[in-house]
Design a protein around this motif. Structure first.
Motif, PDB file in Angstrom:
ATOM      1  N   TRP A 457       0.790  -1.238   0.000  1.00 62.11           N
ATOM      2  CA  TRP A 457       0.000   0.000   0.000  1.00 62.11           C
ATOM      3  C   TRP A 457       0.822   1.287   0.000  1.00 62.11           C
ATOM      4  CZ3 TRP A 457       0.233  -3.616   3.881  1.00 62.11           C
ATOM      5  CH2 TRP A 457       0.900  -3.260   5.048  1.00 62.11           C
ATOM      6  N   THR A 458       2.136   1.163   0.137  1.00 58.35           N
ATOM      7  CA  THR A 458       2.954   2.376   0.204  1.00 58.35           C
ATOM      8  C   THR A 458       4.317   2.100  -0.399  1.00 58.35           C
ATOM      9  OG1 THR A 458       3.677   4.180   1.668  1.00 58.35           O
ATOM     10  CG2 THR A 458       3.899   1.930   2.505  1.00 58.35           C
ATOM     11  N   TYR A 470      -0.648   7.021  -2.003  1.00 53.05           N
ATOM     12  CA  TYR A 470      -0.488   5.823  -1.192  1.00 53.05           C
ATOM     13  C   TYR A 470      -1.539   5.778  -0.090  1.00 53.05           C
ATOM     14  CZ  TYR A 470       4.062   5.687  -3.500  1.00 53.05           C
ATOM     15  OH  TYR A 470       5.051   5.651  -4.442  1.00 53.05           O
ATOM     16  N   LEU A 471      -1.684   4.590   0.485  1.00 53.96           N
ATOM     17  CA  LEU A 471      -2.615   4.380   1.581  1.00 53.96           C
ATOM     18  C   LEU A 471      -1.852   4.054   2.859  1.00 53.96           C
ATOM     19  CD1 LEU A 471      -5.199   2.101  -0.279  1.00 53.96           C
ATOM     20  CD2 LEU A 471      -5.414   4.559   0.203  1.00 53.96           C
ATOM     21  N   THR A 472      -2.556   4.046   3.962  1.00 59.39           N
ATOM     22  CA  THR A 472      -2.032   3.481   5.202  1.00 59.39           C
ATOM     23  C   THR A 472      -2.669   2.110   5.394  1.00 59.39           C
ATOM     24  OG1 THR A 472      -3.789   4.394   6.581  1.00 59.39           O
ATOM     25  CG2 THR A 472      -1.863   5.797   6.186  1.00 59.39           C
ATOM     26  N   ASP A 475      -6.225   2.361   6.369  1.00 59.04           N
ATOM     27  CA  ASP A 475      -7.158   2.570   5.259  1.00 59.04           C
ATOM     28  C   ASP A 475      -7.685   1.251   4.708  1.00 59.04           C
ATOM     29  OD1 ASP A 475      -6.838   5.371   5.325  1.00 59.04           O
ATOM     30  OD2 ASP A 475      -5.121   5.286   3.957  1.00 59.04           O
ATOM     31  N   LEU A 476      -6.847   0.210   4.789  1.00 56.14           N
ATOM     32  CA  LEU A 476      -7.190  -1.073   4.165  1.00 56.14           C
ATOM     33  C   LEU A 476      -8.000  -2.003   5.069  1.00 56.14           C
ATOM     34  CD1 LEU A 476      -3.866  -1.885   2.294  1.00 56.14           C
ATOM     35  CD2 LEU A 476      -6.043  -1.209   1.278  1.00 56.14           C
ATOM     36  N   ALA A 588      -7.535   7.491   0.018  1.00 57.49           N
ATOM     37  CA  ALA A 588      -8.400   6.558   0.755  1.00 57.49           C
ATOM     38  C   ALA A 588      -9.809   6.490   0.186  1.00 57.49           C
ATOM     39  CB  ALA A 588      -8.455   6.961   2.228  1.00 57.49           C
ATOM     40  N   ASP A 589     -10.191   7.457  -0.641  1.00 62.43           N
ATOM     41  CA  ASP A 589     -11.523   7.426  -1.249  1.00 62.43           C
ATOM     42  C   ASP A 589     -11.717   6.207  -2.142  1.00 62.43           C
ATOM     43  OD1 ASP A 589     -11.981   9.813   0.028  1.00 62.43           O
ATOM     44  OD2 ASP A 589     -11.721  11.069  -1.759  1.00 62.43           O
ATOM     45  N   VAL A 591     -10.871   3.146  -1.371  1.00 63.86           N
ATOM     46  CA  VAL A 591     -11.003   1.910  -0.595  1.00 63.86           C
ATOM     47  C   VAL A 591     -12.391   1.285  -0.705  1.00 63.86           C
ATOM     48  CG1 VAL A 591     -10.901   0.931   1.734  1.00 63.86           C
ATOM     49  CG2 VAL A 591      -9.110   2.512   0.957  1.00 63.86           C
TER      50      VAL A 591
END
Length: 606
Positions: A457-458, A470-472, A475-476, A588-589, A591
């Motif tokens: 994710w990053t 990227y996400l955290t 977020d997942l 994150a939108d 997800v």
């Protein structure tokens, strides 16, 4: 002035008044009369020289001003006038020589001369010499904010941005509203990936500017918005700057980059075309135009312009220097070609899709790459020689250049992928080591019946712009909490702290093995990836590896993804689906879409 009788003094007074009132010809006549009677009158000599200078005759002024300096070598005014004359003649080396002479010969040189020397060295591009010269000028006149700001600007020109920031910040402590110091500090922030600080600075100091007229302010704000990833605001500010008359190269570049970031590629091409037409030597204009052409699907033009990345001094680009010529697409029969990586691991993995074609064309192909890639690529391409890069710290070859032509991997698509039709339709071009795959599949839960979903994710390389894509791990969570799948960490960076922190708050399972090195052991990374039924990844080398292996992949990233080339999904990897992030939203939108699609995928038993 040298005069022994009242008459010349009265004539001098009249001449000075005439000169002040702009009646230069009449003043000149009076000075000439004085000099006929008193050839050694140094002030008349100096003022007559200034008359010629004001009338646009610097060559005629030069002899007079040089004579004034000879007659009164300790008079700093005459030295400065001579420097002005030499400047008019556009003879910077002569100006510098005269400045150095003045500093050496004057008993007490004025701070203005020290400043003059520093400014000259800067104008001549001799930044290493200009910096100590500016420091001397600042010591001689510590209250002169203008000189201090010029020191900061010279540090920026020398690419010493952190030092420049400190100088500008110090200047602003004594002159909080100094327009040029604010703009220069914002520019330095933008250069070192601190665009949000540039944006905040410009907003906070807005009162120092006439916002209805100061185009430079709006252009600087446009650059800071772009660097912060606020492309819509960057476009608005660029348009404001241009509406106020600032329509040069820089305005068109930032406007084009903002349009590109918004996914408006045709408009970006138009803006960047204009920038490049205004200055064909602006390599960053050419580079960004190349990116927009590629994003719009114009591969032939885009690849060629993207080659300007070296001249644009793009960060993270490896520059090497050879005596062997570069390959330019000519026939390779009977020749040895050496290809080398000029970018990161992911770029090498993607570019390796072209190695087999090169091996069919040349008698011999050599690939030089980072050591961790050698085992994976050597096993997959036994027909070529894969070896560790052979160059010193300056990019010069170490040892003999045992090849006829050479090419960076980044340049290959210009000749091998000039159109979308040139992309082969293979599902994969790399394979994992079968033995390692068998060993890993013996481990639970890789040996179980449930689908295995690899996650990344990053990235280890973070900039303000890249971080927006990227996400955290948090977020997942909507994905990790889905039932019916086993989730496996494919991220090559150490995510243990992030995982532990989230697990302390919320129960979830993400499988990982401490004995697997996914950063340096790419054979193991490939084997683990090959065990996956699906990979969900950001734009990282994990996505490049899964795409190269032909593992079904959902790759999320910006609309500007460089792998897309004007297509819905990456033509490099037919089994990769590209999920576009909203350029004006948060990463994150995406997800909820990923979670819903994954639930459907699991339910369908894909």
């Amino acid at each position: 002035m040298a005069s022994s009788s009242p008459a010349p003094l009265e004539t001098m007074r009249k001449a000075l008044l005439l000169q002040r009132d702009g009646k230069i010809a009449r003043a000149r006549s009076l000075y000439e009369k004085i000099l006929k009677k008193e050839p050694g009158n140094v002030e008349a000599t100096n003022l007559l020289g200034l008359c010629f200078l004001e009338q646009g005759y610097p060559k005629r002024a030069l002899n007079l001003l040089e004579r004034a300096v000879r007659l009164a070598p300790q008079e700093a005014r005459y030295r400065l006038n001579l420097l002005d004359c030499l400047e008019k003649l556009d003879d910077l080396p002569a100006v510098l020589a005269a400045t150095e002479a003045a500093l050496t010969e004057l008993a007490d040189p004025a701070p203005a001369l020290l400043h003059r020397r520093a400014l000259l060295l800067r104008r001549m591009g001799r930044f290493a010499e200009a910096l100590p010269a500016y420091e001397a000028a600042v010591r001689a006149d510590p209250d002169n904010v203008e000189t201090l700001v010029e020191l900061g600007q010279t540090l920026s020109l020398a690419e010493k941005y952190e030092e420049a920031v400190r100088v500008f910040e110090f200047a602003l402590t004594s002159a909080p509203g100094h327009r040029l110091a604010i703009l220069s500090l914002a520019d330095a922030f933008n250069q070192i990936d601190r665009a949000s600080e540039a944006r905040d600075l410009l907003r906070a100091r807005a009162e120092a500017f006439n916002l209805e007229r100061d185009a430079a302010y709006h252009l600087s704000l446009a650059n800071s918005y772009w660097g912060s990833g606020d492309f819509r605001l960057a476009l608005e500010e660029a348009d404001r700057a241009m509406a106020l008359g600032l329509v040069g190269v820089d305005s068109h570049i930032v406007r084009g980059k903002a349009l590109h970031g918004l996914g408006r590629f045709a408009e970006a091409v138009e803006a960047l075309d204009t920038a490049l037409a205004l200055d064909p030597q602006r390599h960053n204009a050419a580079l960004n135009l190349g990116y927009s052409c590629l994003a719009a699907g114009d591969l032939e033009r885009g690849w060629a312009l993207a080659e300007r990345r070296v001249e644009a001094r793009l960060k993270d680009i490896l520059i090497r220097h050879f005596t062997t010529p570069a390959w330019q697409g000519e026939p390779l029969a009977g020749k040895t070609l050496m290809v080398w990586n000029d970018q990161g691991i992911g770029d090498v993995l993607r570019s390796s899709s072209m190695l087999a074609e090169l091996a069919e064309q040349a008698d011999r192909v050599i690939l030089e790459c980072p050591s961790k890639l050698v085992p994976l690529l050597a096993r997959n391409f036994p027909q070529i020689e894969v070896r560790v890069r052979r160059h010193d710290a300056r990019g010069r070859p170490v040892g003999a250049e045992d090849y006829d032509v050479q090419s960076s991997l980044g340049a290959l698509p210009m000749y091998l992928r000039p159109t979308i039709d040139a992309f082969p339709r293979h599902e994969s071009y790399l394979t994992a080591d079968p033995q390692r795959v068998r060993e890993l599949r013996a481990r639970p839960p890789l040996n179980g019946p449930r689908p295995k979903i690899g996650l990344s994710w990053t990235s280890g390389k973070q900039t303000t712009l890249r971080a927006r894509s990227y996400l955290t791990l948090a977020d997942l969570l909507p994905l990790l909490q889905l039932e019916g799948a086993e989730f496996v960490l494919l991220d090559y960076t150490d995510r243990s702290a992030e995982i532990a922190e989230l697990q302390a708050q919320t129960p979830f399972t993400l499988h990982r093995w401490d004995d697997l090195d996914l950063f340096d052991d790419l054979e193991t990374a490939a084997a683990l990836t090959a065990c996956m039924d699906l990979v969900i990844s950001a734009n990282t080398s994990a996505a490049e590896l899964s795409g190269a292996l032909g593992v079904p992949t959902w790759r999320f990233g910006p609309v500007t993804g460089t792998v897309l080339l004007g297509q819905e999904n990456p033509p490099w990897h037919p089994r990769t689906r590209y999920v576009r992030l909203d350029p004006e939203g948060a990463a994150a939108d995406i997800v909820p879409t990923l979670a819903a699609d994954l639930r459907s995928w699991l339910d369908a038993g894909e």
